[in-house]
Scaffold this motif. Structure first.
Motif, PDB file in Angstrom:
ATOM      1  N   GLU A  97       5.562  16.095  26.268  1.00 34.88           N
ATOM      2  CA  GLU A  97       6.401  16.583  27.361  1.00 34.88           C
ATOM      3  C   GLU A  97       6.827  15.387  28.217  1.00 34.88           C
ATOM      4  O   GLU A  97       6.036  14.481  28.465  1.00 34.88           O
ATOM      5  CB  GLU A  97       5.562  17.557  28.201  1.00 34.88           C
ATOM      6  CG  GLU A  97       6.286  18.089  29.397  1.00 34.88           C
ATOM      7  CD  GLU A  97       5.344  18.827  30.363  1.00 34.88           C
ATOM      8  OE1 GLU A  97       4.602  19.711  29.934  1.00 34.88           O
ATOM      9  OE2 GLU A  97       5.379  18.485  31.550  1.00 34.88           O
ATOM     10  N   ARG A  98       8.101  15.388  28.622  1.00 34.80           N
ATOM     11  CA  ARG A  98       8.594  14.268  29.435  1.00 34.80           C
ATOM     12  C   ARG A  98       8.927  14.740  30.841  1.00 34.80           C
ATOM     13  O   ARG A  98       9.050  15.948  31.065  1.00 34.80           O
ATOM     14  CB  ARG A  98       9.875  13.704  28.794  1.00 34.80           C
ATOM     15  CG  ARG A  98       9.562  12.945  27.529  1.00 34.80           C
ATOM     16  CD  ARG A  98      10.725  12.997  26.551  1.00 34.80           C
ATOM     17  NE  ARG A  98      10.211  12.885  25.186  1.00 34.80           N
ATOM     18  CZ  ARG A  98       9.998  11.741  24.570  1.00 34.80           C
ATOM     19  NH1 ARG A  98      10.289  10.620  25.152  1.00 34.80           N
ATOM     20  NH2 ARG A  98       9.496  11.711  23.342  1.00 34.80           N
ATOM     21  N   CYS A  99       9.156  13.804  31.713  1.00 34.26           N
ATOM     22  CA  CYS A  99       9.623  14.144  33.055  1.00 34.26           C
ATOM     23  C   CYS A  99      10.895  14.986  32.893  1.00 34.26           C
ATOM     24  O   CYS A  99      11.701  14.725  31.998  1.00 34.26           O
ATOM     25  CB  CYS A  99       9.912  12.830  33.780  1.00 34.26           C
ATOM     26  SG  CYS A  99      10.894  13.007  35.260  1.00 34.26           S
ATOM     27  N   CYS A 100      11.082  15.997  33.750  1.00 33.89           N
ATOM     28  CA  CYS A 100      12.263  16.854  33.614  1.00 33.89           C
ATOM     29  C   CYS A 100      13.536  16.091  33.965  1.00 33.89           C
ATOM     30  O   CYS A 100      14.634  16.504  33.611  1.00 33.89           O
ATOM     31  CB  CYS A 100      12.132  18.094  34.494  1.00 33.89           C
ATOM     32  SG  CYS A 100      12.129  17.698  36.258  1.00 33.89           S
ATOM     33  N   GLY A 101      13.410  14.977  34.687  1.00 32.77           N
ATOM     34  CA  GLY A 101      14.582  14.165  35.032  1.00 32.77           C
ATOM     35  C   GLY A 101      15.082  14.396  36.446  1.00 32.77           C
ATOM     36  O   GLY A 101      16.047  13.762  36.880  1.00 32.77           O
ATOM     37  N   HIS A 102      14.395  15.295  37.182  1.00 32.03           N
ATOM     38  CA  HIS A 102      14.841  15.636  38.536  1.00 32.03           C
ATOM     39  C   HIS A 102      15.111  14.393  39.391  1.00 32.03           C
ATOM     40  O   HIS A 102      16.180  14.244  39.988  1.00 32.03           O
ATOM     41  CB  HIS A 102      13.775  16.517  39.206  1.00 32.03           C
ATOM     42  CG  HIS A 102      14.023  16.767  40.661  1.00 32.03           C
ATOM     43  ND1 HIS A 102      13.657  15.869  41.633  1.00 32.03           N
ATOM     44  CD2 HIS A 102      14.623  17.799  41.300  1.00 32.03           C
ATOM     45  CE1 HIS A 102      14.012  16.345  42.822  1.00 32.03           C
ATOM     46  NE2 HIS A 102      14.596  17.517  42.644  1.00 32.03           N
ATOM     47  N   ASP A 103      14.144  13.497  39.433  1.00 32.85           N
ATOM     48  CA  ASP A 103      14.273  12.353  40.347  1.00 32.85           C
ATOM     49  C   ASP A 103      15.388  11.410  39.910  1.00 32.85           C
ATOM     50  O   ASP A 103      16.076  10.828  40.751  1.00 32.85           O
ATOM     51  CB  ASP A 103      12.948  11.582  40.422  1.00 32.85           C
ATOM     52  CG  ASP A 103      11.854  12.433  41.049  1.00 32.85           C
ATOM     53  OD1 ASP A 103      12.185  13.505  41.597  1.00 32.85           O
ATOM     54  OD2 ASP A 103      10.681  12.036  40.993  1.00 32.85           O
ATOM     55  N   LEU A 104      15.575  11.260  38.611  1.00 33.86           N
ATOM     56  CA  LEU A 104      16.664  10.395  38.146  1.00 33.86           C
ATOM     57  C   LEU A 104      18.008  11.007  38.545  1.00 33.86           C
ATOM     58  O   LEU A 104      18.906  10.324  39.022  1.00 33.86           O
ATOM     59  CB  LEU A 104      16.603  10.195  36.626  1.00 33.86           C
ATOM     60  CG  LEU A 104      15.410   9.384  36.107  1.00 33.86           C
ATOM     61  CD1 LEU A 104      15.529   9.160  34.601  1.00 33.86           C
ATOM     62  CD2 LEU A 104      15.290   8.039  36.809  1.00 33.86           C
ATOM     63  N   LEU A 105      18.114  12.316  38.360  1.00 31.98           N
ATOM     64  CA  LEU A 105      19.374  12.976  38.710  1.00 31.98           C
ATOM     65  C   LEU A 105      19.701  12.795  40.189  1.00 31.98           C
ATOM     66  O   LEU A 105      20.830  12.464  40.559  1.00 31.98           O
ATOM     67  CB  LEU A 105      19.274  14.476  38.378  1.00 31.98           C
ATOM     68  CG  LEU A 105      20.492  15.309  38.745  1.00 31.98           C
ATOM     69  CD1 LEU A 105      21.692  14.931  37.881  1.00 31.98           C
ATOM     70  CD2 LEU A 105      20.213  16.805  38.600  1.00 31.98           C
TER      71      LEU A 105
END
Ligand code: SF4
Ligand code: SF4
Ligand code: SF4
Length: 533
Positions: free
Chosen positions: A331-339
């Motif tokens: 499982e990876r980071c959902c990407g929230h912070d990058l977005l």
């Protein structure tokens, strides 16, 4: 590729303290000793100055190994350098393990100027060890592409979020979390400046990165100008043209998320899981946990958050209702912070990898406990045009669904509780009721809302690990004071980052015990008190 070639291709970064160890290294150079060619040396003032973010950065960029060399214990010119280095290395090694990169890729050692041979032996041995593990599966993450015409893109962003509809009423400015924390800050003025073509103004650029994207302004705006999403999209334009925003913790969490965009990376995300928790790879339900395991490791020395508890307890609650979910080890980071910090390109990579992995698992329903993950799955993946062959449910909804079927009760809880809304659930997803429905099922001594609650709740002071400053701290202090004013003794939260950030303010030595209050995630409170009736 032969073994020798693979060994030759290794990239190893050597952080070398300028005091004792550098003198040893210089002797090796002066004597023309064969320092392994894979090793690239970076001189540092002290091993203790190399933060976890800096230790990790080479791994984000595809390094196969990192060695940190300082002075021996007691020999550090700055006093505690060796101890700090030990701590930072130990934490970063644990994070490498969680990522599936192997802790052995990072080593800490100390050498005196009198021991050049020892240093050389160490380097040769380290190269051999890294060669035995193999090359890192991490590929250097992509850099966001700069739009051909930034002005046209900004114009589109203004139109997309209907910023022209602003009536200049000032409600956003008077409600803004940062303004209320005392910062000279006005979302309305910033929007006007960007409409007026002043994006390059240094103050506007600073303010774009300061916004907490907490959404109170949007909640209050009569013209429904979605200011947080406008800021998010403006950040993407800025990111592609002039790099990083105002990242907290040296940008560690951004690095971590970008590292996870490598498809070959096989994580060990759940290897800490207690044995009493039951999972089943054939289940139709998958539990998505998010980045909490990394927070526990990263902050364990000074904040000691218990964010893993919320994952364990969410799983215990699922088990209580006979759901033995699938867990994805990679499982990876959902990407929230990058977005939200403008790195849309790497956000999309994470999103695709997560969706692919979940689809392959055969799950029909994904249960998410983190508010940011929930928003990202439910809103941002579909908005990015990604199709998900499964439904997404927040754990609070799942629990309410199961509990409402009957036969479940709660042991009395000897606590006076109050509740911290997370901005992603309460404002962004308009989910203020679900947590309260669950709280009302508990049997605490009392439940008292804080002065600002629900859609008007105060932010925990930081979002996307960006823009943490003294005003974030002022917000956290204000929030903790509100919690104490309820006379409560347990602050119930619903987001792992609220736990981290509020704890951060609570542990400020200047406040002593003034701001201290017990904190627990709602899932943990429920897991501790739930019983069949
Ligand atoms: S609340 Fe909305 S309409 Fe009023 S100034 Fe702010 S953005 Fe403009
Ligand atoms: S999102 Fe929050 S911090 Fe940003 S402008 Fe709006 S109220 Fe202020
Ligand atoms: S509030 Fe504390 S934990 Fe949160 S970003 Fe700032 S320094 Fe880090």
């Amino acid at each position: 590729m032969g073994n020798d070639q693979a060994k030759k291709d290794l990239k190893i970064i050597l952080f070398l303290c300028s005091w004792g160890p550098h003198a040893a290294f210089q002797q090796l150079q002066d004597k023309d000793c064969r320092i392994p060619a894979q090793v690239k040396m970076v001189r540092i003032p002290c091993s203790g100055r190399v933060s976890k973010a800096l230790l990790f950065k080479p791994f984000e960029m595809g390094a196969d190994g990192v060695a940190l060399i300082g002075c021996g214990s007691g020999a550090c010119r700055y006093g505690v350098g060796s101890i700090t280095a030990e701590r930072n290395t130990a934490d970063t090694r644990r994070i490498l393990d969680l990522l599936g990169l192997s802790r052995k890729r990072l080593r800490l050692a100390a050498f005196s100027p009198e021991d050049p041979q020892g240093l050389l032996d160490f380097l040769n041995d380290f190269v051999e060890e890294v060669a035995a593990i193999g090359k890192s599966p991490v590929q250097r993450p992509s850099k966001p592409e700069q739009p051909a015409d930034s002005k046209a893109v900004i114009k589109e962003i203004i139109q997309k979020h209907d910023v022209y509809a602003c009536q200049d009423c000032g409600k956003c400015s008077s409600a803004c979390s940062l303004t209320l924390a005392g910062k000279q800050y006005s979302p309305r003025a910033m929007a006007n400046a960007i409409i007026g073509g002043k994006l390059d103004d240094p103050q506007v650029q600073k303010d774009v990165w300061a916004c907490l994207t907490c959404g109170i302004c949007y909640d209050r705006c009569p013209s429904a100008v979605n200011f947080p999403e406008f800021i998010r999209d403006v950040r993407a334009v800025l990111k592609s043209s002039n790099g990083n925003g105002n990242e907290a913790h040296g940008g560690f969490f951004g690095s971590l998320a970008r590292t996870m965009t490598s498809p070959e990376l096989k994580g060990r995300h759940w290897h800490w899981l207690p044995e009493d928790i039951k999972t089943d790879a054939q289940s139709k339900v998958l539990f998505f946990g998010g980045c909490a395991p990394y927070f526990d490791v990263f902050f364990k020395n000074h904040l000691a958050p218990a964010t893993l508890d919320s994952l364990k307890d969410s799983l215990r609650l699922l088990n209580f209702f006979d759901v033995h979910p699938i867990l994805l080890d990679d499982e990876r980071c959902c990407g929230h912070d990058l977005l939200w910090t403008g790195d849309r390109e790497n956000f999309l990579k994470l999103a695709k990898l997560n969706i692919e992995a979940i689809a392959e698992s055969g799950a029909e329903e994904v249960i998410v406990s983190c508010p940011e993950g929930y928003r990202t799955f439910v809103k941002d993946y579909p908005e990015a045009g990604l199709e998900m062959p499964f439904k997404v449910t927040h754990i609070h909804e799942f629990l309410e669904r199961e509990i409402s079927k009957g036969s479940v009760g709660f042991k009395p809880l000897d606590k006076k509780i109050t509740f911290q809304d997370s901005c992603r659930l309460s404002r962004h997803m308009e989910m203020t009721d679900s947590a309260r429905k669950l709280i009302n099922r508990l049997a605490p001594e009392s439940f008292t809302e804080m002065q600002d609650s629900g859609a008007g709740a105060i932010c925990c002071g930081n979002c996307g690990w960006s823009g943490c400053d003294s005003f974030s701290k002022a917000l956290q202090v204000k929030r903790l004071r509100q919690a104490k004013e309820t006379q409560g003794d347990l602050l119930v939260t619903s987001c792992p980052k609220c736990q981290v950030h509020l704890r951060c303010a609570m542990q400020d030595p200047f406040f002593g015990k003034d701001l201290e209050i017990e904190m627990m995630d709602l899932t943990s409170v429920m897991a501790k008190t739930i019983c069949w009736e």
